[in-house]
Scaffold this motif. Structure first.
Motif, PDB file in Angstrom:
ATOM      1  N   THR A  42       0.501  -1.663   0.298  1.00  0.00           N
ATOM      2  CA  THR A  42       0.336  -0.150   0.080  1.00  0.00           C
ATOM      3  C   THR A  42       1.175   1.154   0.397  1.00  0.00           C
ATOM      4  OG1 THR A  42      -0.384   0.309   2.663  1.00  0.00           O
ATOM      5  CG2 THR A  42      -1.811  -1.548   0.995  1.00  0.00           C
ATOM      6  N   HIS A  43       2.057   0.916   0.299  1.00  0.00           N
ATOM      7  CA  HIS A  43       3.003   2.587   0.025  1.00  0.00           C
ATOM      8  C   HIS A  43       3.752   2.431  -1.196  1.00  0.00           C
ATOM      9  CE1 HIS A  43       2.599   3.131   4.335  1.00  0.00           C
ATOM     10  NE2 HIS A  43       3.046   1.758   5.035  1.00  0.00           N
ATOM     11  N   GLU A  45       4.494   3.263  -5.237  1.00  0.00           N
ATOM     12  CA  GLU A  45       3.759   4.549  -5.836  1.00  0.00           C
ATOM     13  C   GLU A  45       3.026   3.370  -6.753  1.00  0.00           C
ATOM     14  OE1 GLU A  45       7.450   4.461  -4.794  1.00  0.00           O
ATOM     15  OE2 GLU A  45       7.570   6.307  -4.327  1.00  0.00           O
ATOM     16  N   TYR A  48      -2.162   2.652  -6.809  1.00  0.00           N
ATOM     17  CA  TYR A  48      -2.348   3.370  -6.569  1.00  0.00           C
ATOM     18  C   TYR A  48      -3.742   2.793  -5.713  1.00  0.00           C
ATOM     19  CZ  TYR A  48      -5.231   1.062  -9.363  1.00  0.00           C
ATOM     20  OH  TYR A  48      -5.665   0.237 -10.800  1.00  0.00           O
ATOM     21  N   THR A  50      -4.969   1.617  -1.902  1.00  0.00           N
ATOM     22  CA  THR A  50      -5.441   2.757  -1.041  1.00  0.00           C
ATOM     23  C   THR A  50      -5.074   4.207  -1.168  1.00  0.00           C
ATOM     24  OG1 THR A  50      -3.594   0.719  -0.915  1.00  0.00           O
ATOM     25  CG2 THR A  50      -3.961   2.643   1.065  1.00  0.00           C
ATOM     26  N   ARG A  51      -4.178   4.883  -2.045  1.00  0.00           N
ATOM     27  CA  ARG A  51      -3.707   5.974  -1.849  1.00  0.00           C
ATOM     28  C   ARG A  51      -4.813   7.002  -2.339  1.00  0.00           C
ATOM     29  NH1 ARG A  51       0.907   5.933  -4.670  1.00  0.00           N
ATOM     30  NH2 ARG A  51      -0.399   6.162  -6.845  1.00  0.00           N
ATOM     31  N   ARG A  54      -8.144   6.941  -0.169  1.00  0.00           N
ATOM     32  CA  ARG A  54      -7.727   7.890   1.142  1.00  0.00           C
ATOM     33  C   ARG A  54      -8.192   9.369   0.504  1.00  0.00           C
ATOM     34  NH1 ARG A  54      -1.899   7.786   1.503  1.00  0.00           N
ATOM     35  NH2 ARG A  54      -2.262   5.733   2.407  1.00  0.00           N
ATOM     36  N   GLY A  55      -8.024   9.949  -0.951  1.00  0.00           N
ATOM     37  CA  GLY A  55      -7.847  10.807  -1.152  1.00  0.00           C
ATOM     38  C   GLY A  55      -8.931  11.720  -1.344  1.00  0.00           C
ATOM     39  N   LYS A  84      -8.657   2.820   8.696  1.00  0.00           N
ATOM     40  CA  LYS A  84      -9.252   3.984   6.958  1.00  0.00           C
ATOM     41  C   LYS A  84     -10.348   4.423   7.934  1.00  0.00           C
ATOM     42  CE  LYS A  84      -8.843   0.363   4.967  1.00  0.00           C
ATOM     43  NZ  LYS A  84      -7.732  -0.173   5.951  1.00  0.00           N
ATOM     44  N   ASP A 296     -12.026   9.859  -7.506  1.00  0.00           N
ATOM     45  CA  ASP A 296     -11.356  11.082  -8.057  1.00  0.00           C
ATOM     46  C   ASP A 296     -10.721  11.774  -9.472  1.00  0.00           C
ATOM     47  OD1 ASP A 296     -10.253   8.170  -8.530  1.00  0.00           O
ATOM     48  OD2 ASP A 296      -8.565   9.008  -9.586  1.00  0.00           O
TER      49      ASP A 296
END
Ligand code: AVJ
Length: 309
Positions: A42-43, A45, A48, A50-51, A54-55, A84, A296
């Motif tokens: 999840t960390h 690059e 995508y 998870t990131r 979260r956004g 989360k 997004d």
């Protein structure tokens, strides 16, 4: 942990290993190391989902919480690190929070961390296999918010996912609802990169399933004899992960064995990606009468609230 040779789970694993083509359930990724490897994914690059989820949760939070209204209980499915749910606990201050996950030890530690910051909320960690029917008889007259983030719904095929939605809609008894995140169909290169990262973390995560199996059923898979293989199946709309035998080899376990030939594969995971309209329709068909959705700006990921009018 080693499984008793006659147990149902032992048999299920063996049946998968003996099948042609061989397969195992993605739930066997998640021993202690596997859960940590997923956290590492999840960390990355390239990974995508998870990131981006979260956004969306951050930028659309007021619209999302407005659609939800209130919640007496939050039940999180596949809670993982229990991080989360924080904005939802802040907004709704539910009386209870229940965290369901396949990886019990990790879940307990994560929940203890969370409880430290929300000591007024009654919290329970539940080691659950969500491929089985879910039932919450003691929450019948509570307004439940089911929270299923992370696109883990992608591990189910569309008909199983529809079954789970119908199960959750029933357990809502006409109030509350389901807040769920799902990955959307997109450029094939973006999808395939997310499951073929340069550091090889996803490969390690995939290969670790064999290490886990060696502990569970006392098999003797030799990890160096296998390689990670992941691609997007455009016909079925899913990322498929497989382990491919690099050489001919015999694999043994108590009471059985299988000869694998070079190039032969074990199917370890499907991760379905949906077009937005398809996913919304599945929620409606499951019995939810009011569905709101947020994405997004690039429509990579979808967060939905499915409730009742
Ligand atoms: C935890 C099921 C959402 O399908 O993307 C990540 C698991 N597999 N990289 C996903 C996973 C390979 C992940 N889910």
């Amino acid at each position: 942990m080693t499984l008793p040779i006659k147990s149902k789970i032992f048999q299920e694993i063996i049946d998968g290993l003996q099948a042609k083509p061989a397969s195992i359930s993605p739930k066997y990724f998640y021993d202690g190391l596997g859960t940590s490897l997923f956290q590492a994914i999840t960390h990355l690059e390239e990974y995508y989902p998870t990131r981006i989820e979260r956004g969306i949760m951050q930028s659309k939070l007021s619209q999302i919480t407005q659609a939800i209204g209130t919640a007496d209980v939050i039940v999180e499915i596949g809670a993982g690190n229990c991080e989360k749910v924080r904005p939802l606990l802040d907004t709704f201050a539910p009386k209870q929070y229940r965290a369901l996950d396949i990886s019990a030890d990790f879940l307990k530690t994560a929940l203890a961390n969370l409880h430290h910051d929300y000591s007024a909320i009654d919290m329970r960690a539940i080691a659950a296999d969500i491929t089985q029917e879910l039932s919450f008889p003691d929450l019948q007259d509570r307004r439940i918010l089911f929270f299923y983030p992370g696109s883990s719904i992608g591990n189910f095929n569309p008909s199983e996912a529809s079954g789970l939605f119908a199960n959750l809609a029933r357990e809502c008894h006409g109030s509350g609802g389901l807040l769920i995140g799902v990955d959307l169909v997109k450029d094939i290169n973006v999808l395939e990169r997310a499951y073929n990262d340069y550091l090889g973390v996803t490969a390690a995560f995939n290969l670790n399933a064999l290490r886990h199996l060696n502990h569970l059923i006392e098999s003797n898979f030799s990890i160096p004899n296998w390689e990670h293989y992941a691609f997007f199946n455009q016909t079925l709309g899913r990322i498929e992960m497989h382990l491919r035998a690099k050489i001919d080899q015999l694999v043994n376990w108590p009471g059985g064995h299988r000869q694998f030939y070079a190039g032969e594969m074990i199917h370890t995971e499907n991760s379905y990606k949906y077009p937005k309209p398809t996913f919304l329709e599945m929620l409606h068909n499951a019995g939810f009468t009011k569905v709101n959705a947020w994405t997004d700006p690039d429509s990579n990921f979808l967060v939905c609230f499915a409730g009742f009018k």
